[in-house]
Design a protein around this motif. Structure first.
Motif, PDB file in Angstrom:
ATOM      1  N   ASN A   1       8.397 -13.251   3.399  1.00  0.00           N
ATOM      2  CA  ASN A   1       8.507 -14.622   2.908  1.00  0.00           C
ATOM      3  C   ASN A   1       9.242 -14.666   1.568  1.00  0.00           C
ATOM      4  O   ASN A   1      10.135 -15.486   1.364  1.00  0.00           O
ATOM      5  CB  ASN A   1       7.100 -15.212   2.771  1.00  0.00           C
ATOM      6  CG  ASN A   1       7.110 -16.641   2.276  1.00  0.00           C
ATOM      7  OD1 ASN A   1       7.607 -17.530   2.959  1.00  0.00           O
ATOM      8  ND2 ASN A   1       6.593 -16.854   1.079  1.00  0.00           N
TER       9      ASN A   1
ATOM     10  N   ALA B   1      -2.431  -0.461   9.153  1.00  0.00           N
ATOM     11  CA  ALA B   1      -2.625  -1.820   9.644  1.00  0.00           C
ATOM     12  C   ALA B   1      -3.919  -2.448   9.158  1.00  0.00           C
ATOM     13  O   ALA B   1      -4.547  -3.188   9.886  1.00  0.00           O
ATOM     14  CB  ALA B   1      -2.558  -1.841  11.166  1.00  0.00           C
ATOM     15  N   GLY B   2      -4.325  -2.186   7.924  1.00  0.00           N
ATOM     16  CA  GLY B   2      -5.438  -2.952   7.358  1.00  0.00           C
ATOM     17  C   GLY B   2      -5.021  -4.392   7.170  1.00  0.00           C
ATOM     18  O   GLY B   2      -3.824  -4.716   7.178  1.00  0.00           O
ATOM     19  N   THR B   3      -5.993  -5.267   7.032  1.00  0.00           N
ATOM     20  CA  THR B   3      -5.655  -6.675   6.890  1.00  0.00           C
ATOM     21  C   THR B   3      -4.772  -6.919   5.666  1.00  0.00           C
ATOM     22  O   THR B   3      -3.777  -7.633   5.745  1.00  0.00           O
ATOM     23  CB  THR B   3      -6.930  -7.529   6.748  1.00  0.00           C
ATOM     24  OG1 THR B   3      -7.727  -6.982   5.701  1.00  0.00           O
ATOM     25  CG2 THR B   3      -7.742  -7.530   8.030  1.00  0.00           C
ATOM     26  N   SER B   4      -5.150  -6.303   4.556  1.00  0.00           N
ATOM     27  CA  SER B   4      -4.440  -6.617   3.320  1.00  0.00           C
ATOM     28  C   SER B   4      -3.005  -6.076   3.302  1.00  0.00           C
ATOM     29  O   SER B   4      -2.075  -6.805   2.941  1.00  0.00           O
ATOM     30  CB  SER B   4      -5.231  -6.078   2.138  1.00  0.00           C
ATOM     31  OG  SER B   4      -4.620  -6.465   0.961  1.00  0.00           O
ATOM     32  N   PRO B   5      -2.780  -4.819   3.699  1.00  0.00           N
ATOM     33  CA  PRO B   5      -1.391  -4.338   3.734  1.00  0.00           C
ATOM     34  C   PRO B   5      -0.514  -5.117   4.712  1.00  0.00           C
ATOM     35  O   PRO B   5       0.663  -5.330   4.437  1.00  0.00           O
ATOM     36  CB  PRO B   5      -1.522  -2.883   4.182  1.00  0.00           C
ATOM     37  CG  PRO B   5      -2.925  -2.500   3.949  1.00  0.00           C
ATOM     38  CD  PRO B   5      -3.738  -3.756   3.981  1.00  0.00           C
ATOM     39  N   MET B   6      -1.095  -5.564   5.834  1.00  0.00           N
ATOM     40  CA  MET B   6      -0.290  -6.348   6.775  1.00  0.00           C
ATOM     41  C   MET B   6       0.059  -7.698   6.160  1.00  0.00           C
ATOM     42  O   MET B   6       1.192  -8.160   6.248  1.00  0.00           O
ATOM     43  CB  MET B   6      -1.039  -6.544   8.101  1.00  0.00           C
ATOM     44  CG  MET B   6      -1.361  -5.266   8.849  1.00  0.00           C
ATOM     45  SD  MET B   6       0.005  -4.106   9.022  1.00  0.00           S
ATOM     46  CE  MET B   6       1.010  -4.968  10.200  1.00  0.00           C
ATOM     47  N   LEU B   7      -0.915  -8.306   5.518  1.00  0.00           N
ATOM     48  CA  LEU B   7      -0.660  -9.586   4.850  1.00  0.00           C
ATOM     49  C   LEU B   7       0.444  -9.431   3.800  1.00  0.00           C
ATOM     50  O   LEU B   7       1.324 -10.286   3.670  1.00  0.00           O
ATOM     51  CB  LEU B   7      -1.956 -10.078   4.207  1.00  0.00           C
ATOM     52  CG  LEU B   7      -1.913 -11.417   3.489  1.00  0.00           C
ATOM     53  CD1 LEU B   7      -1.560 -12.526   4.471  1.00  0.00           C
ATOM     54  CD2 LEU B   7      -3.255 -11.701   2.828  1.00  0.00           C
TER      55      LEU B   7
ATOM     56  N   TYR C   1       3.842  -9.566   5.432  1.00  0.00           N
ATOM     57  CA  TYR C   1       4.271 -10.902   5.832  1.00  0.00           C
ATOM     58  C   TYR C   1       4.691 -11.705   4.596  1.00  0.00           C
ATOM     59  O   TYR C   1       5.658 -12.462   4.636  1.00  0.00           O
ATOM     60  CB  TYR C   1       3.143 -11.628   6.590  1.00  0.00           C
ATOM     61  CG  TYR C   1       2.480 -10.804   7.690  1.00  0.00           C
ATOM     62  CD1 TYR C   1       3.172  -9.763   8.327  1.00  0.00           C
ATOM     63  CD2 TYR C   1       1.170 -11.054   8.098  1.00  0.00           C
ATOM     64  CE1 TYR C   1       2.556  -9.002   9.328  1.00  0.00           C
ATOM     65  CE2 TYR C   1       0.563 -10.302   9.097  1.00  0.00           C
ATOM     66  CZ  TYR C   1       1.249  -9.272   9.693  1.00  0.00           C
ATOM     67  OH  TYR C   1       0.651  -8.510  10.666  1.00  0.00           O
ATOM     68  N   ASN C   2       3.935 -11.513   3.507  1.00  0.00           N
ATOM     69  CA  ASN C   2       4.273 -12.231   2.289  1.00  0.00           C
ATOM     70  C   ASN C   2       5.552 -11.694   1.648  1.00  0.00           C
ATOM     71  O   ASN C   2       6.301 -12.444   1.021  1.00  0.00           O
ATOM     72  CB  ASN C   2       3.103 -12.174   1.305  1.00  0.00           C
ATOM     73  CG  ASN C   2       1.932 -13.041   1.753  1.00  0.00           C
ATOM     74  OD1 ASN C   2       2.084 -13.905   2.614  1.00  0.00           O
ATOM     75  ND2 ASN C   2       0.762 -12.794   1.192  1.00  0.00           N
TER      76      ASN C   2
ATOM     77  N   GLY D   1       0.786  -1.228   0.000  1.00  0.00           N
ATOM     78  CA  GLY D   1       0.000   0.000   0.000  1.00  0.00           C
ATOM     79  C   GLY D   1       0.816   1.276   0.000  1.00  0.00           C
ATOM     80  O   GLY D   1       0.291   2.349   0.288  1.00  0.00           O
TER      81      GLY D   1
ATOM     82  N   SER E   1       6.776 -10.954  11.181  1.00  0.00           N
ATOM     83  CA  SER E   1       5.314 -10.896  11.019  1.00  0.00           C
ATOM     84  C   SER E   1       4.606 -10.702  12.350  1.00  0.00           C
ATOM     85  O   SER E   1       3.376 -10.679  12.391  1.00  0.00           O
ATOM     86  CB  SER E   1       4.800 -12.192  10.365  1.00  0.00           C
ATOM     87  OG  SER E   1       5.455 -12.434   9.140  1.00  0.00           O
ATOM     88  N   THR E   2       5.359 -10.580  13.458  1.00  0.00           N
ATOM     89  CA  THR E   2       4.723 -10.384  14.764  1.00  0.00           C
ATOM     90  C   THR E   2       4.272  -8.941  14.935  1.00  0.00           C
ATOM     91  O   THR E   2       4.850  -8.027  14.327  1.00  0.00           O
ATOM     92  CB  THR E   2       5.693 -10.712  15.914  1.00  0.00           C
ATOM     93  OG1 THR E   2       6.829  -9.852  15.811  1.00  0.00           O
ATOM     94  CG2 THR E   2       6.122 -12.154  15.886  1.00  0.00           C
TER      95      THR E   2
ATOM     96  N   GLN F   1       6.092  -4.920  14.012  1.00  0.00           N
ATOM     97  CA  GLN F   1       5.437  -3.851  13.219  1.00  0.00           C
ATOM     98  C   GLN F   1       5.506  -2.505  13.933  1.00  0.00           C
ATOM     99  O   GLN F   1       5.446  -1.451  13.313  1.00  0.00           O
ATOM    100  CB  GLN F   1       3.977  -4.177  12.908  1.00  0.00           C
ATOM    101  CG  GLN F   1       3.706  -5.582  12.423  1.00  0.00           C
ATOM    102  CD  GLN F   1       4.665  -6.050  11.364  1.00  0.00           C
ATOM    103  OE1 GLN F   1       4.941  -5.323  10.407  1.00  0.00           O
ATOM    104  NE2 GLN F   1       5.205  -7.257  11.536  1.00  0.00           N
TER     105      GLN F   1
END
Lengths: 404, 437
Positions: B353, B340-346, B349-350, B321, B430-431, B435
């Motif tokens: 990875n 910290a929306g779900t998608s930007p946080m995901l 983490y990705n 984002g 990812s914890t 963040q």
């Protein structure tokens, strides 16, 4: 959260599948819809970002003051798509015009509020919170979800990257999802190791609050993420027979249709589209934007009919302000005041609501308001979503004849 | 406060993007005053990145390559605070590559960098003539015959004094004063003044009347009593924490007043505030995607980069984002939990990875574990928490990580260190603890 266990399992399955396959989600088509969610009415709230030119969208083509104020930008009466004797849609809105002729479109004229703010951000906050005076930290849609209190993380979805203030509630946490394809947790090891990663991740995000606001806020998001991934993946596995265009608005509407069709308890979807901030080069930009809007809503309505959910979905288009009546020197228009709100759906009472604002009796060069935007909100909340509107809005606003 | 490695790491996260553990150790060795002074007085430190970026083969007329150009400068610079300030000013004097030619953003980026630590008034006078700004907010089409007030409004609302301190009339009058500027496309693009397009009549802006021009509007706004508190608050919220107390703000504004708005002096005062060093300031901010990504890359020492690597970094940032050079709107980038929306946080983490399981994975593992005692799961987790911070984990998080390392049996073989360091580092970054900063 009611669907906690199911959701956790879906999270694990979805993520494992993603890791094992190197990517992606088709393997996750395991879950049926949440059994507790029932098909009820849904609203999709589309923010036309940047302030749209209501005057060149719903055109008062017979008013001589219109052509006078817009020597280069006025759309000739012969080009508009007439919806009444005095008003016509922008020529790019062919799909919307067809829906209007079918009685599925309500045009609410002159929407606004007293003492307009011409800052994008202040004006958005006013529309998002529906409370200009006290500027709360929640939005009208988030509070609506609070009142619904479904316990389902999918009851509200923002299609985009970062959930806007309109969707923030006191108790709900709305997932922000730009598209389904990227909405899966990837882990790059072998299958056994990935399972251990996910098990540890679940342990970590289930921990109690730490008392540190930022860390606890992220934990809330992580749990919403866990609870939503599997449901989104199974919803997005559906491939419609309806063709959509490939601009951002049509992609969002296609995804919204998948979410609604999946019967996973979605009640409110919001997204945004733009930018409509046409300070310069307006004619080409507005034609493209409105063309996308029109094609996107037309495909969505068709998809809703094919998918059997047309009778329970309504789409509402709004913008933080309209634009000034007089054009500027850059073939554009500057920030203005009142603007139309357009509502589309099978449950909508088609036609025009409210008088078109005068083009000669202006405030600071801008169109005056005739309808307070909170009356539109109250109608959507009460007459479409069956939610107590005064509980959400903090006051009782007169309802408008928008719905059948 | 005892000066220790935690404090040095905190300083480098805030006055930079986190840096390598070697850089943290270097700052620690300088002592608190030495470390602050080293970061602030960066002008004498050579910055080879300024030249090296030209050897990458980037075509900055393309948006991805322009973004990669900036990513390289931010990541590889030897001057952490200069780049952090440059990034701050990007979020303040916003323009977006979505609306203007990418190469204009490079010119603007150098203007932020050149003024990052200097006087606010000369900075303002440079910014309104900047071609990216002229284009982005339409001041290049603002002419005497028909003013365009877009830039004048955002200048007052966002770049200087803030909403509530001016009237609609002030906006209109300032727009008249700012008429006459166009862009010569170059290269390099420059703002040029065309007298015939300028409104030479009298204007009144915030009570000052005369044949005002752009420089005089900047003089008026710079000196307005709302300006210093507003910019100081923004700096505080970016570098320290979201809630600014009256005493700290007064101290920063006093420094501004004593130095005629010198940014280096204000930053020096800011980095000496007790609240900057307070324990609960350490988790008061959420890392932006840029801070997250650069933090990983610097700590993993991924500084030998190709154009392709940088373009990958740009794509990962876009998923999170935050497309570099494309703030979501003229108000700049979000802050705090807005990220910290779900998608930007995901996407974060990705992205971690992708990096850890990509071509650099083995090198990262070696760099994190070489010479360290990682013979048990607990020791490996504690080593990684140190290397990536030092990071204080909750007991639950630490135990979750240990459980992961122990799954399948962990005895510290070379193969286990390779696989479990990747997985544990992926989990660690990812914890929620990681963040925050």
């Amino acid at each position: 959260m009611k669907s906690f266990n199911i959701s956790r399992r879906r999270f694990l399955k979805g993520s494992l599948a993603a890791g094992a396959a190197g990517l992606l989600p088709n393997l996750i088509f395991s879950g049926s819809a949440d059994a507790a969610a029932s098909p009820t009415n849904v609203v999709i709230v589309v923010h036309l970002d940047g302030g749209w030119d209501g005057l060149n969208t719903v055109v008062p083509f017979t008013d001589p003051a219109y052509a006078a104020a817009r020597p280069t930008l006025a759309i000739p009466g012969g080009d508009v798509l007439p919806i009444t004797g005095a008003l016509g849609f922008h020529p790019a809105l062919t799909g919307l015009k067809t829906l209007y002729d079918q009685g599925k479109v309500a045009v609410v004229n002159g929407v606004g509020y007293p003492n307009f703010n011409r800052s994008h951000f202040a004006a958005e906050d006013i529309y998002w919170t529906a409370d200009p005076a006290s500027a709360p930290s929640t939005g009208w849609l988030g509070r609506g979800l609070d009142v619904m209190n479904t316990g389902n993380v999918m009851s509200g979805v923002y299609i985009g990257s970062a959930t806007p203030l309109s969707m923030l509630g006191d108790t709900v946490s709305v997932p922000a999802i730009p598209d389904a394809a990227s909405y899966t947790f990837q882990s790059g090891g072998n299958a056994a190791d990935d399972a251990a990663v996910l098990s540890a991740a679940v342990q970590i995000i289930d921990q109690p609050a730490t008392g540190m606001a930022m860390i606890d806020g992220i934990l809330v998001q992580d749990r919403a993420l866990r609870d939503s991934i599997g449901q989104v993946q199974s919803a997005a596995a559906y491939q419609t027979s309806v063709t959509y265009a490939n601009d951002s608005f049509s992609r969002s509407m296609k995804f919204a249709a998948q979410l609604i069709r999946a019967n996973i308890g979605v009640r409110i979807i919001s997204t945004d589209f733009g930018s409509f901030d046409t300070h310069s080069g307006q004619p080409a930009r507005l034609t493209t934007l409105l063309g996308n809007l029109s094609a996107g809503i037309a495909s969505f309505q068709q998809d809703a009919l094919v998918g059997g959910f047309a009778n329970r979905v309504t789409v509402m288009f709004w913008s933080e302000f309209g634009r000034r009546v007089a054009e500027n020197a850059s073939a554009g228009t500057d920030h203005g005041a009142s603007a139309p709100i357009i509502v589309v759906g099978e449950g909508v009472r088609g036609g025009v609501v409210g008088n078109y604002p005068s083009l000669t009796d202006l405030t600071g060069g801008d169109l005056k308001m005739g309808v307070d935007f909170r009356s539109v909100y109250a109608s959507v909340l009460s007459d479409w979503l069956a939610v107590n509107d005064s509980q959400v809005l903090g006051a009782s606003w007169a309802k408008l004849p928008i719905f059948l | 406060m005892a000066w220790d490695l935690d404090n040095a790491a905190h300083l480098l996260r805030r006055a930079g993007f986190g840096g390598s553990m070697a850089q943290v150790q270097q700052l620690y060795g300088l002592g608190q005053e030495g470390a602050i002074s080293y970061l602030l007085n960066y002008e004498s430190i050579p910055d080879p990145a300024a030249q090296d970026v030209n050897a990458l083969g980037l075509d900055v007329t393309k948006r991805n390559d322009a973004a990669a150009w900036m990513l390289y400068r931010l990541l590889v610079s030897t001057r952490p605070l200069q780049e952090k300030l440059t990034w701050f000013w990007h979020g303040h004097f916003t323009s977006s590559v979505n609306d203007i030619p990418p190469q204009y953003m490079i010119v603007q980026n150098e203007t932020w960098r050149a003024n990052a630590n200097g006087g606010v008034l000369p900075f303002l006078k440079a910014m309104y003539k900047d071609p990216a700004m002229l284009d982005y907010l339409d001041n290049n089409t603002n002419v005497a015959s028909k003013p365009n007030e877009n830039f004048a409004r955002e200048l007052m609302e966002l770049f200087t004094i803030g909403i509530g301190n001016y009237t609609e009339t002030d906006v209109k009058e300032a727009a008249r004063a700012l008429t006459g500027w166009r862009i010569s496309a170059g290269p390099p693009p420059v703002g040029t003044f065309v007298v015939s397009r300028h409104d030479n009549g009298n204007k009144t802006v915030l009570g000052v009347t005369g044949n005002l021009n752009g420089d005089s509007v900047m003089d008026i706004l710079f000196a307005h009593p709302a300006n210093a508190p507003r910019i100081c608050t923004k700096l505080y919220q970016f570098f320290v924490r979201p809630d600014v107390n009256a005493g700290d703000l007064a101290a920063l504004v006093a420094t501004w007043g004593a130095t005629n708005g010198n940014i280096k002096a204000v930053m020096n005062a800011l980095l000496h505030l007790d609240s900057f060093w307070a324990a609960d300031t350490r988790n008061a901010l959420v890392k932006s995607p840029m801070e997250y990504t650069l933090g990983l890359a610097q700590r993993f020492q991924l500084t030998v980069l190709s154009a392709a690597n940088l373009r990958t970094g740009v794509a990962l940032l876009n998923n999170m984002g935050q497309y570099p050079f494309a703030p979501p709107d003229v108000a700049g980038y979000p802050q705090g939990l807005e990220w910290a929306g779900t998608s930007p946080m995901l996407a974060r983490y990705n992205a971690a990875n992708t990096i850890l399981y990509g071509a650099a994975g083995a090198v990262i593992v070696n760099q994190l574990t070489q010479g360290q005692d990682v013979s048990t799961a607990a020791k490996l987790v504690d080593v990684l928490a140190f290397q990536m911070g030092p990071l204080t984990l909750t007991a639950t998080t630490r135990q979750g990580l240990i459980n992961y390392v122990n799954a399948g049996g962990y005895t510290g073989t070379a193969a286990q260190i390779q696989s479990k360091t990747r997985g544990a580092t992926h989990l660690l970054v990812s914890t929620p603890e990681y963040q925050a900063q």
